[in-house]
Write a protein that holds these residues in place. Structure first.
Motif, PDB file in Angstrom:
ATOM      1  N   SER A 298       0.840  -1.197   0.000  1.00 49.16           N
ATOM      2  CA  SER A 298       0.000   0.000   0.000  1.00 49.16           C
ATOM      3  C   SER A 298       0.878   1.251   0.000  1.00 49.16           C
ATOM      4  O   SER A 298       2.067   1.196   0.344  1.00 49.16           O
ATOM      5  N   ASN A 299       0.293   2.385  -0.362  1.00 48.84           N
ATOM      6  CA  ASN A 299       1.027   3.646  -0.342  1.00 48.84           C
ATOM      7  C   ASN A 299       1.497   3.998   1.075  1.00 48.84           C
ATOM      8  O   ASN A 299       2.588   4.540   1.263  1.00 48.84           O
ATOM      9  N   LYS A 300       0.672   3.647   2.050  1.00 49.73           N
ATOM     10  CA  LYS A 300       1.024   3.942   3.446  1.00 49.73           C
ATOM     11  C   LYS A 300       2.262   3.150   3.869  1.00 49.73           C
ATOM     12  O   LYS A 300       3.202   3.693   4.481  1.00 49.73           O
ATOM     13  N   GLU A 301       2.279   1.873   3.512  1.00 50.91           N
ATOM     14  CA  GLU A 301       3.443   1.032   3.830  1.00 50.91           C
ATOM     15  C   GLU A 301       4.672   1.513   3.073  1.00 50.91           C
ATOM     16  O   GLU A 301       5.790   1.523   3.611  1.00 50.91           O
ATOM     17  N   ALA A 302       4.476   1.922   1.818  1.00 48.31           N
ATOM     18  CA  ALA A 302       5.591   2.409   1.013  1.00 48.31           C
ATOM     19  C   ALA A 302       6.182   3.675   1.626  1.00 48.31           C
ATOM     20  O   ALA A 302       7.406   3.844   1.684  1.00 48.31           O
ATOM     21  N   PHE A 303       5.327   4.575   2.086  1.00 50.02           N
ATOM     22  CA  PHE A 303       5.813   5.823   2.686  1.00 50.02           C
ATOM     23  C   PHE A 303       6.648   5.543   3.933  1.00 50.02           C
ATOM     24  O   PHE A 303       7.698   6.152   4.144  1.00 50.02           O
TER      25      PHE A 303
END
Length: 356
Positions: A80-85
């Motif tokens: 997810s974008n959150k995990e990537a960030f």
């Protein structure tokens, strides 16, 4: 009210952490170029992924993939974008060794026949037949009525008209992903292929399986036709060498020849005789099944007369003959004519001229 402000995540550093191959010649530019991991860039040494170091955005100029540092990392790593960030926010100088994108291992297959027929039928309704192509068909002996009935059309000749055609088909609800001949270019759908006129290739029920192009100004006499295909192009789809059926499908006698246009012409000149047409002398896949489905009892071979002088053609024709003769109960014969006329269509046209 407190407002969250995210730290800057450089796009080039993100690309390195993803293992992308960067073009070292562009590292000091505002736009750094890299190999696209999503479409493969057509092989090593191609750099179509633009990395904007000012906005930290990326965009592929071939397949249209785009986003920012976070979404690039998330898409490649499958998170997810959150995990990537969170991962990108952790400082690290450990980067994977850059790897060129792997080529697509499995080819995209064409859409089901009914979808192809519907899309191609609507496409032909949007196209016209140029005067030079009409004259070519009339010169072969076809009537204006038969030309209209067979739905020959000219390929769009400008990039704008090709994109517009794709837009019209999408507006009609047709899926272009999986439709041979269509691809994306800079993120936009378009039709791909050389200029010439289109020949619908139909099955025994009249459904359009695919399209062949009769090329304008063909350099080689042996390379006058090409399948409408977008094989190897971004979001493109290969074509197959489908068997074309034309004429009276209730007939119990079928002529076999090479090429859909030759079959259309010969069938017309022979008063709607049933012709079953292979895409090439070696392209006989599906021929036997087509003859069985038609329920014919007699097959007449009407292949080009160059088999008399070309050993490769002769071997291919013999292989086709054995395939057809393996059908139980089939009667097989060979139609010959004056070798001054290469194809059955040429011979029938000359015979009609002599009778006038």
């Amino acid at each position: 009210m407190c407002r969250l402000v995210y730290e800057k995540i450089p796009i080039v550093e993100t690309a390195r952490r993803c293992g992308l191959v960067l073009d070292s010649r562009t590292l000091r530019r505002l736009e750094v170029e890299a190999s696209c991991p999503f479409c493969g860039d057509h092989g090593p040494g191609k750099y179509h992924l633009s990395l904007n170091t000012s906005t930290d955005q990326y965009r592929c100029n071939l397949c249209g993939a785009h986003g920012n540092s976070v979404s690039l990392y998330a898409r490649i790593k499958g998170m997810s974008n959150k995990e990537a960030f969170r991962e990108l926010s952790r400082e690290t100088k450990s980067y994977p060794f850059p790897q060129q994108p792997e080529p697509q291992k499995t080819e995209r297959q064409p859409l089901p026949l009914e979808q192809r027929h519907a899309a191609y039928s609507d496409m032909l309704e949007h196209l016209t037949l140029l005067g030079r192509h009409r004259e070519n068909l009339i010169g072969r002996g076809l009537s204006m009525e038969r030309i209209h009935q067979n739905q020959y059309r000219s390929m769009p000749e400008t990039d704008r008209s090709r994109r517009l055609l794709a837009e019209l088909l999408r507006a009609c609800g047709h899926e272009l992903l999986g439709l041979p001949g269509f691809r994306t270019y800079y993120g936009e759908w378009s039709i791909s292929g050389p200029t010439g006129f289109l020949i619908p290739v139909r099955n025994q029920d009249g459904l359009i399986q695919g399209l062949k192009i009769r090329l304008d100004g063909a350099d080689s006499p042996n390379r006058k036709y090409r399948w409408l295909s977008s094989r190897g192009l971004p979001n493109g789809t290969r074509s197959y060498s489908w068997i074309h059926v034309t004429g009276n499908t209730a007939s119990k006698r079928a002529f076999i020849t090479e090429g859909p246009l030759k079959g259309d012409t010969a069938s017309f000149l022979a008063h709607d005789a049933l012709f079953v047409c292979v895409g090439g002398v070696n392209a006989i896949h599906g021929l036997k099944d087509t003859l069985v489905d038609l329920g014919v009892r007699e097959v007449v071979e009407a292949m080009d007369m160059d088999q008399m002088t070309n050993e490769n053609v002769r071997r291919a024709v013999l292989a086709m003959r054995r395939e057809v003769q393996s059908i139980p109960g089939i009667k097989y014969s060979k139609y010959t004519w004056n070798p001054a006329y290469k194809g059955i269509d040429d011979y029938l046209l000359s015979r009609r001229a002599a009778q006038m």
